[in-house]
Design a protein around this motif. Structure first.
Motif, PDB file in Angstrom:
ATOM      1  N   ARG A  70       5.203  -2.711  -6.837  1.00  0.00           N
ATOM      2  CA  ARG A  70       4.163  -1.711  -6.570  1.00  0.00           C
ATOM      3  C   ARG A  70       4.197  -0.617  -7.631  1.00  0.00           C
ATOM      4  O   ARG A  70       3.156  -0.135  -8.075  1.00  0.00           O
ATOM      5  CB  ARG A  70       4.367  -1.103  -5.175  1.00  0.00           C
ATOM      6  CG  ARG A  70       3.952  -2.080  -4.085  1.00  0.00           C
ATOM      7  CD  ARG A  70       4.106  -1.494  -2.705  1.00  0.00           C
ATOM      8  NE  ARG A  70       3.798  -2.523  -1.701  1.00  0.00           N
ATOM      9  CZ  ARG A  70       4.588  -2.845  -0.700  1.00  0.00           C
ATOM     10  NH1 ARG A  70       5.737  -2.204  -0.515  1.00  0.00           N
ATOM     11  NH2 ARG A  70       4.238  -3.796   0.139  1.00  0.00           N
ATOM     12  N   GLU A  95       8.983  -2.838  -3.886  1.00  0.00           N
ATOM     13  CA  GLU A  95       8.763  -1.501  -4.450  1.00  0.00           C
ATOM     14  C   GLU A  95       8.554  -1.575  -5.955  1.00  0.00           C
ATOM     15  O   GLU A  95       7.644  -0.963  -6.517  1.00  0.00           O
ATOM     16  CB  GLU A  95       9.937  -0.578  -4.113  1.00  0.00           C
ATOM     17  CG  GLU A  95       9.872  -0.001  -2.704  1.00  0.00           C
ATOM     18  CD  GLU A  95       8.499   0.571  -2.355  1.00  0.00           C
ATOM     19  OE1 GLU A  95       7.974   1.364  -3.149  1.00  0.00           O
ATOM     20  OE2 GLU A  95       7.947   0.181  -1.305  1.00  0.00           O
ATOM     21  N   GLU A 152      13.498  -5.033  -0.081  1.00  0.00           N
ATOM     22  CA  GLU A 152      12.527  -3.943  -0.208  1.00  0.00           C
ATOM     23  C   GLU A 152      12.365  -3.531  -1.673  1.00  0.00           C
ATOM     24  O   GLU A 152      11.256  -3.254  -2.126  1.00  0.00           O
ATOM     25  CB  GLU A 152      12.991  -2.756   0.646  1.00  0.00           C
ATOM     26  CG  GLU A 152      11.915  -1.770   1.031  1.00  0.00           C
ATOM     27  CD  GLU A 152      10.734  -2.430   1.756  1.00  0.00           C
ATOM     28  OE1 GLU A 152       9.603  -2.135   1.335  1.00  0.00           O
ATOM     29  OE2 GLU A 152      10.940  -3.225   2.694  1.00  0.00           O
ATOM     30  N   GLU A 153      13.474  -3.554  -2.432  1.00  0.00           N
ATOM     31  CA  GLU A 153      13.424  -3.104  -3.841  1.00  0.00           C
ATOM     32  C   GLU A 153      12.450  -3.967  -4.654  1.00  0.00           C
ATOM     33  O   GLU A 153      11.737  -3.476  -5.522  1.00  0.00           O
ATOM     34  CB  GLU A 153      14.814  -3.180  -4.507  1.00  0.00           C
ATOM     35  CG  GLU A 153      15.859  -2.259  -3.921  1.00  0.00           C
ATOM     36  CD  GLU A 153      16.539  -2.863  -2.692  1.00  0.00           C
ATOM     37  OE1 GLU A 153      16.639  -4.101  -2.640  1.00  0.00           O
ATOM     38  OE2 GLU A 153      16.933  -2.103  -1.804  1.00  0.00           O
TER      39      GLU A 153
END
Lengths: 302, 371
Positions: free
Chosen positions: B272, B269, B265-266
């Motif tokens: 983004r 993220e 997920e990091e």
């Protein structure tokens, strides 16, 4: 929580697209199911979707299933519906045949493969690596390569057209993937447990039966579902090794035959197709978790 | 360093006896199972018991018989002197599997090649069957069609699978589960069953009659003319490929979805926050990360598609320009009874998977230096 307008639009698009795709994927099966409950006249006079427009006058029944399963009995109302040539569809026989083929053709390869996987994973012996490389190589060999030689052997041994012949064929064709999947699982079992059992003087056989088999249940289940669906849905192996005798034919063979003989009797074809789909769908949905695990572990099958 | 194989006095005799024993042990279980089951079958074939009783007896015999034999083999081994037990044990475990693999897959590759050198009457004709396999009209048509199956079938299955996996990842978990289950469902359906489903969709009635096939009903509702899709050259192969896509997209979706959920997920993220939009995240992070998975999924579907048979046999029987390699093989074997040609075509199928086999072996060699 309030979404900004463009975020909301994106969400609607995502959900909308997925719903549309899911509908396209589901409607074919749904149409089959609905049609299988409609009478011959209704099926040939109007599309199945008219049932949705006018559910009150749909007139659905199980008659088609009773005709294809051969359980119509002496019911005069049903007898009037059966046309010449449709009296002996008798799919119930094929259901029993499919079960007779599928259950041993699932259990036998699992048992043999579990033994082999343990042997490859936990016993050192000469030839271990080359033999296992051989198994990996056989993973993608198309089974078409075996049809002619094995058929010749079967004709010589009088095994053609027997369930035993089909079990062994499915065992042979399923073994590489079975060994590969089970090896991956069994070789990753914690070393300490097995070693302490060894220290206590247990033999390989005892360790395998008492420790490894119970611990490997998830992997065994994964492969069992895989092989069950594969064998139940198989057509080619049954056509080649079982042959076209009504008393041994499995469901897929009968369904193919029905497509040929009753090409436009959609009320019977749809019911027949659904009979062949019920069991795999039930197995599939109740054990989906294990099935997915198996798929993830071995996406290399030939 | 001391070698694993310790030379003992009388090495050669010992070696011979050991290996002979190993081969015997390997053959023992399958051979006895085979004979026992075979005799039972001959017995059962001649009985007039009701079908379901025969079925239950057959199942118990098949499964129970094999289990009993493994037990028996182990019991025998445990009565041997320790040194012999150590030598023989691996072959009780691995032997039956190797024997069956040798009979059903390994030897047939050699034997099929041998059979491919003979004609229908058993006359040796060299490579003539391969001339048929590579230049005859039905085979050329099959090669073209198989190529369409491979490219369109695999491409769209993987494409749809990827699209659904990406989109579903952004929805509510309950919704995601439901959608995935619906798209995955066809995987449980046989190709013959799927053919019935789709033949019903493609059903054709002449213009003016009520269309009961969904596709023609839609075409007519939109003001078009009804078509007999399955004999509509050259598009009919694509209508068959649609069935494969319907069956295989679920598989691609499940595998790709698992790979996407494995991306940290990091990583996403961070991209983004750096100002990447979703399209950029997709192409510069998601795709490169799951490239390996995409290759595996595509390869699996390619191999599956290469052998496509049931759909073509049930839908068109290989007529109307829809023939494929596996169905042509079946036709040669069981319609023309030309086993030599059938064998040559099987060899062609095998050659087509050799690159994948080679790749698998290389991967395996890399992962398991210490095997």
């Amino acid at each position: 929580m309030k979404l900004k307008p463009h975020r909301l639009l994106a969400k609607v698009l995502v959900y909308g697209t997925l719903l549309l795709i899911a509908m396209v994927w589901t409607v074919p099966t749904f149409g089959l199911l609905v049609s299988s409950f409609r009478s011959a006249d209704d099926v040939s006079r109007s599309g199945w979707w008219t049932v949705l427009q006018n559910p009150a006058e749909a007139n659905l029944s199980l008659d088609n299933y009773r005709i294809v399963l051969g359980t119509a009995g002496d019911d005069p109302r049903l007898k009037a519906k059966i046309r010449a040539g449709q009296e002996n569809i008798n799919l119930l026989t094929s259901v029993v045949n499919s079960l007779t083929v599928t259950i041993p053709a699932t259990v036998i390869p699992i048992l043999i493969a579990a033994f082999a996987a343990y042997g490859f994973a936990w016993i050192r012996f000469p030839g271990r690596r080359p033999f296992f490389i051989g198994v990996v190589a056989l993973l993608v060999v198309p089974l078409q390569i075996s049809l002619i030689p094995i058929l010749r052997d079967y004709l010589k041994l009088d095994l053609n057209g027997t369930f035993l012949g089909v079990w062994l064929a499915h065992t042979g064709f399923g073994l590489p993937l079975a060994i590969y999947l089970l090896y991956n699982y069994i070789s990753s079992l914690p070393r300490d447990i097995l070693e302490s059992a060894f220290m206590d003087g247990a033999s390989h056989f005892t360790i395998f039966m008492r420790l490894v088999l119970p611990l490997s249940l998830p992997a065994l289940a994964s492969f069992a579902i895989f092989q069950f669906l594969w064998v139940w849905n198989d057509l080619l192996v049954a056509l080649v090794f079982l042959g076209a005798r009504p008393e041994v034919e499995v469901l897929t063979q009968r369904l193919l035959g029905m497509l040929g003989t009753f090409g436009t009797d959609w009320h019977l074809l749809t019911a027949g197709a659904f009979v062949s789909m019920v069991l795999p769908l039930v197995v599939f949905f109740s054990l989906q978790r294990y099935f997915v695990r198996g798929l993830l572990a071995g996406s290399v099958k030939g | 360093m001391e070698s694993l194989e310790v030379k003992k006095p009388g090495g050669l005799v010992q070696w011979l006896v050991t290996n002979l024993g190993r081969i015997l042990v390997s053959l023992f279980i399958p051979a006895i199972t085979f004979i026992v089951l075979w005799r039972t079958f001959i017995f059962m074939r001649d009985t007039s018991a009701p079908q379901w009783i025969t079925a239950v007896v057959a199942i118990i015999w098949g499964v129970g018989g094999l289990a009993a034999l493994f037990l028996l083999a182990n019991w025998t081994i445990e009565r041997l002197p320790v040194a012999w037990r150590v030598r023989m044990t691996p072959f009780v475990f691995v032997g039956p599997a190797l024997a069956i693999l040798a009979w059903y897959l390994f030897l047939p590759t050699l034997r099929t090649f041998y059979f491919s050198l003979f004609d229908k009457s058993g006359q040796f004709i060299g490579l003539e069957n391969y001339v048929y396999a590579f230049t005859s009209q039905p085979m050329l048509e099959s090669f073209r069609n198989n190529l369409i199956w491979l490219v369109v079938g695999t491409g769209l299955s993987v494409g749809f699978g990827l699209l659904i996996a990406i989109l579903a990842d952004r929805t509510h978990p309950r919704f995601e589960t439901l959608i995935k289950a619906l798209i995955f469902m066809p995987m449980a359906i046989s190709m013959v069953g799927a053919s019935v489903i789709w033949k019903f969709i493609y059903e054709f009635r002449p213009e003016g009659a009520v269309q009961i096939g969904l596709l023609n009903a839609i075409v007519v509702a939109l003001g078009g003319k009804p078509q007999a899709w399955l004999i509509l050259k050259p598009w009919n192969t694509l209508f068959l490929v649609a069935i494969l896509i319907w069956l295989q997209t679920g598989y691609a979706m499940v595998i790709i979805s698992a790979a996407i959920k494995g991306i940290q997920e990091e990583l996403l993220e961070a991209a983004r926050i750096d100002g990447a939009n979703e399209v950029q995240v997709f192409f510069s992070i998601i795709i490169p990360t799951i490239r390996g998975t995409l290759v595996t999924v595509s390869t699996t579907i390619v191999i599956f598609t290469l052998k496509i048979f049931d759909i073509v046999l049930s839908m068109t029987g290989g007529n109307f320009g829809t023939q494929v390699i596996a169905n042509e093989q079946y036709t040669q074997m069981f319609r023309a009874f030309n086993f030599g040609r059938g064998a040559a075509i099987a060899v062609v199928l095998l050659l087509a998977v050799v690159p994948v086999m080679w790749y698998n072996l290389r991967q395996f060699g890399r992962q398991t230096e210490a095997f």
